[in-house]
Scaffold this motif. Structure first.
Motif, PDB file in Angstrom:
ATOM      1  N   LEU A 130       3.140  -6.218   3.875  1.00  0.00           N
ATOM      2  CA  LEU A 130       4.214  -5.186   3.095  1.00  0.00           C
ATOM      3  C   LEU A 130       4.985  -6.131   1.948  1.00  0.00           C
ATOM      4  CD1 LEU A 130       5.222  -2.301   2.182  1.00  0.00           C
ATOM      5  CD2 LEU A 130       6.486  -2.141   4.391  1.00  0.00           C
ATOM      6  N   PHE A 164       7.601   2.517  -5.573  1.00  0.00           N
ATOM      7  CA  PHE A 164       6.519   1.804  -5.810  1.00  0.00           C
ATOM      8  C   PHE A 164       6.548   0.746  -6.865  1.00  0.00           C
ATOM      9  CE2 PHE A 164       2.363   0.838  -6.315  1.00  0.00           C
ATOM     10  CZ  PHE A 164       1.295   0.214  -5.548  1.00  0.00           C
ATOM     11  N   SER A 196       8.455  -1.231  -2.327  1.00  0.00           N
ATOM     12  CA  SER A 196       7.949  -2.243  -1.975  1.00  0.00           C
ATOM     13  C   SER A 196       6.227  -2.442  -3.291  1.00  0.00           C
ATOM     14  CB  SER A 196       6.234  -1.078  -1.246  1.00  0.00           C
ATOM     15  OG  SER A 196       6.363  -0.122  -1.504  1.00  0.00           O
ATOM     16  N   ILE A 238       4.286  10.510   0.961  1.00  0.00           N
ATOM     17  CA  ILE A 238       5.106   9.128   1.947  1.00  0.00           C
ATOM     18  C   ILE A 238       6.521   8.739   2.003  1.00  0.00           C
ATOM     19  CG2 ILE A 238       4.997   6.580   1.783  1.00  0.00           C
ATOM     20  CD1 ILE A 238       2.107   7.119  -0.048  1.00  0.00           C
ATOM     21  N   SER A 266      14.370  -1.309   2.866  1.00  0.00           N
ATOM     22  CA  SER A 266      14.223   0.377   1.717  1.00  0.00           C
ATOM     23  C   SER A 266      15.728   1.476   2.752  1.00  0.00           C
ATOM     24  CB  SER A 266      13.230   0.881   2.492  1.00  0.00           C
ATOM     25  OG  SER A 266      13.078   0.980   4.285  1.00  0.00           O
ATOM     26  N   LEU A 283       1.486   9.231  -5.299  1.00  0.00           N
ATOM     27  CA  LEU A 283       2.240   8.206  -3.662  1.00  0.00           C
ATOM     28  C   LEU A 283       3.390  10.130  -3.408  1.00  0.00           C
ATOM     29  CD1 LEU A 283       3.505   4.709  -4.522  1.00  0.00           C
ATOM     30  CD2 LEU A 283       1.920   5.191  -2.891  1.00  0.00           C
ATOM     31  N   GLU A 314       4.318   8.030   9.013  1.00  0.00           N
ATOM     32  CA  GLU A 314       3.076   6.761   9.349  1.00  0.00           C
ATOM     33  C   GLU A 314       3.161   7.227  10.579  1.00  0.00           C
ATOM     34  OE1 GLU A 314       4.375   2.835   8.271  1.00  0.00           O
ATOM     35  OE2 GLU A 314       4.658   2.209  10.585  1.00  0.00           O
ATOM     36  N   TYR A 331       2.471   1.988   4.123  1.00  0.00           N
ATOM     37  CA  TYR A 331       2.779   2.139   3.061  1.00  0.00           C
ATOM     38  C   TYR A 331       1.587   1.079   2.188  1.00  0.00           C
ATOM     39  CZ  TYR A 331       7.309   3.604   4.151  1.00  0.00           C
ATOM     40  OH  TYR A 331       8.448   4.948   4.717  1.00  0.00           O
ATOM     41  N   GLU A 370      -1.341   2.963   1.927  1.00  0.00           N
ATOM     42  CA  GLU A 370      -1.424   3.947   0.610  1.00  0.00           C
ATOM     43  C   GLU A 370      -1.253   3.070  -0.757  1.00  0.00           C
ATOM     44  OE1 GLU A 370      -2.515   6.818   1.249  1.00  0.00           O
ATOM     45  OE2 GLU A 370      -1.205   8.580   2.219  1.00  0.00           O
ATOM     46  N   ASN A 371      -0.288   2.112  -0.636  1.00  0.00           N
ATOM     47  CA  ASN A 371       0.172   1.514  -1.804  1.00  0.00           C
ATOM     48  C   ASN A 371      -1.706   0.576  -2.426  1.00  0.00           C
ATOM     49  OD1 ASN A 371       2.849   1.634  -2.119  1.00  0.00           O
ATOM     50  ND2 ASN A 371       3.122   0.030  -1.562  1.00  0.00           N
TER      51      ASN A 371
END
Length: 474
Positions: free
Chosen positions: A447, A74, A467, A57, A461, A52, A235, A175, A178-179
């Motif tokens: 999310l 994360f 997350s 990110i 956040s 990450l 983003e 997120y 990408e997560n």
């Protein structure tokens, strides 16, 4: 490591029942992670974090120490939603978006809901999100709310509730995407075994929705960002790249003859659709805030004339107002003739005399929020506040009752979370993303934000939250 000392008593835990048995949807995940052992789990967690970080990110945190660029923490233990639960969530979200869109069409049009006294006129008029400039506006295809991020929470009994609606510029979907990619690399064996619904095609659905806003063939689409110093700039650039569209700032756009153009090295190029990630009142200094340095003069007039499509439509912020939120069950009943599939959290309006009295007397047991607050700011959690904080907040409420609502403190559900080298329970919420175009598309999952501080109920956040990847089983 995985089971030892984990407690899920007196609260709804997503993975374990109160008796300590794993829920069916988590059987394979639990056994697999136990078979990996603590050392291997920590190694994979570190690998995910490095991945990450390499992707960059980030979000920008603003505070007393100035601007801080951060990686959102994360957690590698996923949050799983069984398919039968997701079916109900999806129906409830579609119902809510349909009703709120009809509401926006109405209050900027015939105002039937006000004439029928379902909602008091002064509640609408006093909302900072209600823009009189939008009265009589007809957005393309009569759609106001194109992109929504609706925050959901489970209560202590496991029932989902809508905590708030985010209808202006909801963030966080990057997120999610990408997560998921990182989790596929971290636990490929879980994805091979489980039927996890995909989220990778969200940019395709987003672009299709934006294309639906115009009748122009092969339209020119741009994502409008306030710039690199915006907290969600990553983003904005991520989505523009994934969709294969332009990323622009206000200085890149110009309006001529009530049409919007983008400056390029080859001259001006007409723009047909703009996905704006800039607040309503900063959008056009000739129609809204005169001091805006981010906006584009004349873009609102170009929009009203139908020469450019904007997503989301200006004026949607009134439905973000937390006081309006309390009326959404009535809004659903009024426009659709249905009961809400996903209920609201019980809400007290400080603008109502009886509710105000109750809130002031019971602030130590309530969560009180500013009607237009966001990011975990402008609120107080009664049981976790001091007497002085409570007294100070009472004065704020009494000075402007319309600007505050109160809710009971929900015992939010928990998910096992890797904290240092231990597994501990942490509270979570869920933000699914909904796109309203030709059809309504609900991303399967969304999310999951997790409050990493022990006992904290604030998942944002900006307040130290992280997350998780959310898996909807197909």
């Amino acid at each position: 490591m995985f089971i030892a000392d984990y407690s899920a008593k007196n609260i709804y835990d997503e993975m374990f029942s109160n008796e300590g048995f794993p829920r069916k949807s988590y059987d394979f995940v639990k056994s697999k992670m136990e078979s990996l052992g603590g050392i291997e789990l920590l190694k994979r967690s570190s690998s995910a974090e490095r991945a990450l970080m390499s992707l960059g990110i980030t979000f920008t945190l603003y505070g007393d120490g100035g601007e801080q660029e951060r990686i959102m923490p994360f957690d590698v233990i996923p949050r799983i939603v069984p398919s039968e639960e997701w079916i109900s969530i999806e129906k409830g979200l579609k119902q809510r978006i349909l009703a709120l869109n009809l509401f926006l069409n109405d209050i900027y049009g015939e105002q039937k809901i006000l004439k029928d006294k379902i909602i008091p006129w002064d509640i609408i008029e006093s909302s900072t999100g209600y823009l009189k400039q939008c009265i009589g506006l007809k957005p393309p295809k009569d759609i106001w709310i194109h992109i929504t991020g609706t925050d959901l929470v489970r209560d202590g009994a496991g029932a989902f509730h809508v905590l708030e609606d985010n209808l202006r510029c909801p963030s966080g979907v990057s997120y999610v995407l990408e997560n998921r990619e990182v989790m596929k690399r971290t636990f490929p064996e879980l994805f091979e075994k489980l039927n996890i619904r995909q989220v990778y095609d969200y940019p395709y659905h987003l672009r299709s929705m934006l294309e639906n806003l115009t009748d122009v063939q092969d339209p020119v689409i741009a994502v409008w960002t306030p710039g690199v110093y915006n907290s969600a700039y990553y983003e904005h650039s991520f989505l523009a790249q994934k969709m294969g569209v332009y990323l622009v700032e206000g200085s890149d756009l110009v309006v001529e003859n009530h049409k919007v153009y983008m400056k390029t090295t080859k001259g001006l190029r007409k723009v047909d659709v703009v996905y704006r990630r800039i607040d309503d009142t900063f959008m056009d200094p000739s129609s809204f805030r005169e001091d805006s340095l981010l906006g584009v003069k004349g873009i609102f007039e170009a929009y009203k004339r139908g020469n450019v499509a904007l997503a989301n439509a200006p004026g949607t912020g009134v439905a973000d107002d937390k006081v309006i939120y309390s009326y959404v069950p009535k809004i659903i009943k009024y426009y659709l003739g249905e009961e809400p599939i996903i209920p609201n959290v019980p809400t007290y309006l400080c603008s109502e005399e009886s509710d105000l009295k109750f809130v002031l007397e019971n602030i130590h047991n309530l969560v009180v929020k500013a009607a237009n607050g966001a990011g975990g700011y402008g609120m107080i959690i009664g049981p976790k506040s001091s007497k002085q904080e409570q007294e100070d907040f009472k004065e704020l409420i009494k000075a402007d009752p319309r600007n505050y609502i109160a809710q009971p403190v929900l015992n939010l559900s928990t998910v096992p979370t890797l904290i240092s080298d231990k597994i501990e329970s942490r509270h979570v919420d869920l933000r699914p993303f909904i796109l309203y175009g030709k059809d309504i598309y609900v991303m399967p999952g969304g999310l999951t934000r997790v409050a990493l501080r022990k006992g904290s109920l604030v998942v944002n956040s900006s307040q130290g939250g992280g997350s998780k990847d959310t898996w909807v089983l197909g």
